[in-house]
Write a protein that holds these residues in place. Structure first.
Motif, PDB file in Angstrom:
ATOM      1  N   GLY A 111     -16.656-107.054 -79.190  1.00 23.72           N
ATOM      2  CA  GLY A 111     -17.436-107.383 -77.991  1.00 23.72           C
ATOM      3  C   GLY A 111     -18.196-106.323 -77.647  1.00 23.72           C
ATOM      4  O   GLY A 111     -19.568-106.498 -77.215  1.00 23.72           O
ATOM      5  N   THR A 159      -8.947-105.684 -80.677  1.00 28.66           N
ATOM      6  CA  THR A 159      -9.786-106.126 -81.621  1.00 28.66           C
ATOM      7  C   THR A 159     -11.031-106.882 -81.160  1.00 28.66           C
ATOM      8  O   THR A 159     -12.315-106.432 -81.336  1.00 28.66           O
ATOM      9  N   LEU A 160     -10.822-107.929 -80.126  1.00 31.10           N
ATOM     10  CA  LEU A 160     -11.846-108.425 -79.515  1.00 31.10           C
ATOM     11  C   LEU A 160     -12.656-107.562 -78.439  1.00 31.10           C
ATOM     12  O   LEU A 160     -13.974-107.649 -78.578  1.00 31.10           O
ATOM     13  N   GLY A 214      -4.487-107.998 -80.537  1.00 29.44           N
ATOM     14  CA  GLY A 214      -5.723-108.938 -80.702  1.00 29.44           C
ATOM     15  C   GLY A 214      -6.699-108.565 -79.474  1.00 29.44           C
ATOM     16  O   GLY A 214      -7.870-108.942 -79.835  1.00 29.44           O
ATOM     17  N   GLY A 215      -6.273-108.241 -78.533  1.00 24.98           N
ATOM     18  CA  GLY A 215      -7.107-107.926 -77.460  1.00 24.98           C
ATOM     19  C   GLY A 215      -7.915-106.823 -77.614  1.00 24.98           C
ATOM     20  O   GLY A 215      -9.308-106.806 -77.351  1.00 24.98           O
ATOM     21  N   GLY A 267     -10.956-110.609 -74.683  1.00 20.02           N
ATOM     22  CA  GLY A 267     -10.018-109.555 -75.117  1.00 20.02           C
ATOM     23  C   GLY A 267      -9.527-108.821 -74.195  1.00 20.02           C
ATOM     24  O   GLY A 267      -8.218-108.334 -74.227  1.00 20.02           O
ATOM     25  N   ALA A 283     -16.360-112.306 -75.917  1.00 20.03           N
ATOM     26  CA  ALA A 283     -15.270-111.355 -76.551  1.00 20.03           C
ATOM     27  C   ALA A 283     -14.728-110.466 -75.491  1.00 20.03           C
ATOM     28  O   ALA A 283     -13.439-110.099 -75.680  1.00 20.03           O
TER      29      ALA A 283
END
Length: 327
Positions: free
Chosen positions: A21, A16-17, A13-14, A198, A194
């Motif tokens: 971002g 992806t952000l 998830g990090g 992230g 983000a």
């Protein structure tokens, strides 16, 4: 098993952000700067550098406040080494970045000074609160000085127009309207948010995995945390290079390293203890100073950091990680 799965999801998830971002931040900042007549190098050295340094600031402050000075210090040293070795090197391998002529004259010198300041700050094993306050004051002064001195002359304006042409074409003439600028400003803010979230989520997941294998806090700070908080710089620099904004890519790395020492170390020292016995970090500081001098020399020799020079930086960083692992 559940803990490992949760940490894995946090890492995914990090990442992806961080990717999205960087996309929003670079695109929004370049177009907004173009519409306002601000040089792209100034955008890279202020908005982008502050934004991508935010994870280091957050992690450093949290680590210092929670009584983990080795993580707070390792975060700054390790992130700066990663920025130059991994990020600048990888960017050069993907698309050799052009070095704006202002950087060797001004920012590269400040980059070297900030690296040389670390052993002086750490000679007594501690960055005091007054030293932290002084670093923050210098950070504010440096930012104001850049804003006053980075207005493009005719030659730089032509170069800025060239590297931001795709952004201007994509945004169209309406980009100069107040509503369009507000949307671009919102895109920049969204990208920064983000990136910060992230980076934080990624570091939480990576640190959780590291704890299960019994890594020391110094090693966690220099590797997992440092690389994790440097991912915004990596994503932003690679994205900028791919889009042709090479001066943002270089300016981002240089500005981030300067801000990491001034802003991140300064803020962390204000809220808690930051430091370590100098003999335990001497080798890491030597690696940082050496890498900084090597990168600064590359910026001065030509207007482009070549793929061969990028390979040298990446190889040096890989050797440092191997040395840390063996140590």
């Amino acid at each position: 098993m559940t803990g490992l799965l949760l940490d894995g999801l946090r890492i995914a998830g990090g990442l992806t952000l961080l990717y999205f971002g960087a996309e929003w931040l670079v695109g929004g900042a370049a177009r907004l700067g173009r519409s306002l007549g601000v040089s792209t190098i100034l955008i890279g050295l202020t908005v982008v550098a502050y934004g991508t340094s935010a994870p280091e600031v957050v992690v450093g402050v949290q680590a210092a406040a929670s009584g983990r000075p080795a993580i707070a210090l390792g975060n700054v040293i390790g992130s700066n080494i990663a920025n130059l070795g991994l990020i600048l090197g990888a960017t050069a391998l993907v698309s050799p970045p052009r070095v704006d002529r202002v950087i060797p004259r001004r920012e590269a010198r400040l980059l070297v000074v900030s690296a040389l300041a670390l052993p002086l700050l750490l000679i007594d094993g501690d960055v005091s609160r007054w030293e932290g306050a002084a670093l923050l004051i210098v950070a504010v002064g440096y930012t104001l000085w850049m804003i006053r001195t980075s207005r493009p002359d005719a030659g730089e304006a032509r170069e800025t127009a060239e590297v931001t042409a795709d952004a201007a074409d994509a945004a169209g003439a309406a980009e100069t309207s107040g509503a369009a600028r507000a949307k671009l400003g919102g895109l920049v803010v969204l990208g920064l948010v983000a990136l910060v979230i992230g980076g934080s989520v990624f570091v939480d997941g990576a640190a959780g995995l590291a704890r299960t294998v019994g890594m020391s806090e110094r090693l966690v700070g220099l590797t997992i945390v440092a690389i994790g908080t440097s991912l915004p710089e990596l994503a932003t620099s690679l994205m900028a290079a791919r889009k042709g904004h090479s001066d943002i890519a270089v300016g981002n790395v240089v500005g981030s390293n300067i801000f990491n020492v001034l802003l991140c170390l300064g803020a962390a020292a204000l809220v808690g203890h930051v430091g370590a016995p100098f003999e335990t970090v001497r080798s890491d500081v030597v690696v940082l100073v050496g890498t900084t001098l090597m990168a600064a020399a590359m910026m001065r020799t030509a207007r482009t950091i070549t793929r061969a020079e990028g390979a040298v930086l990446v190889a040096a960083y890989a050797a440092y990680l191997v040395w840390l692992g063996l140590g």
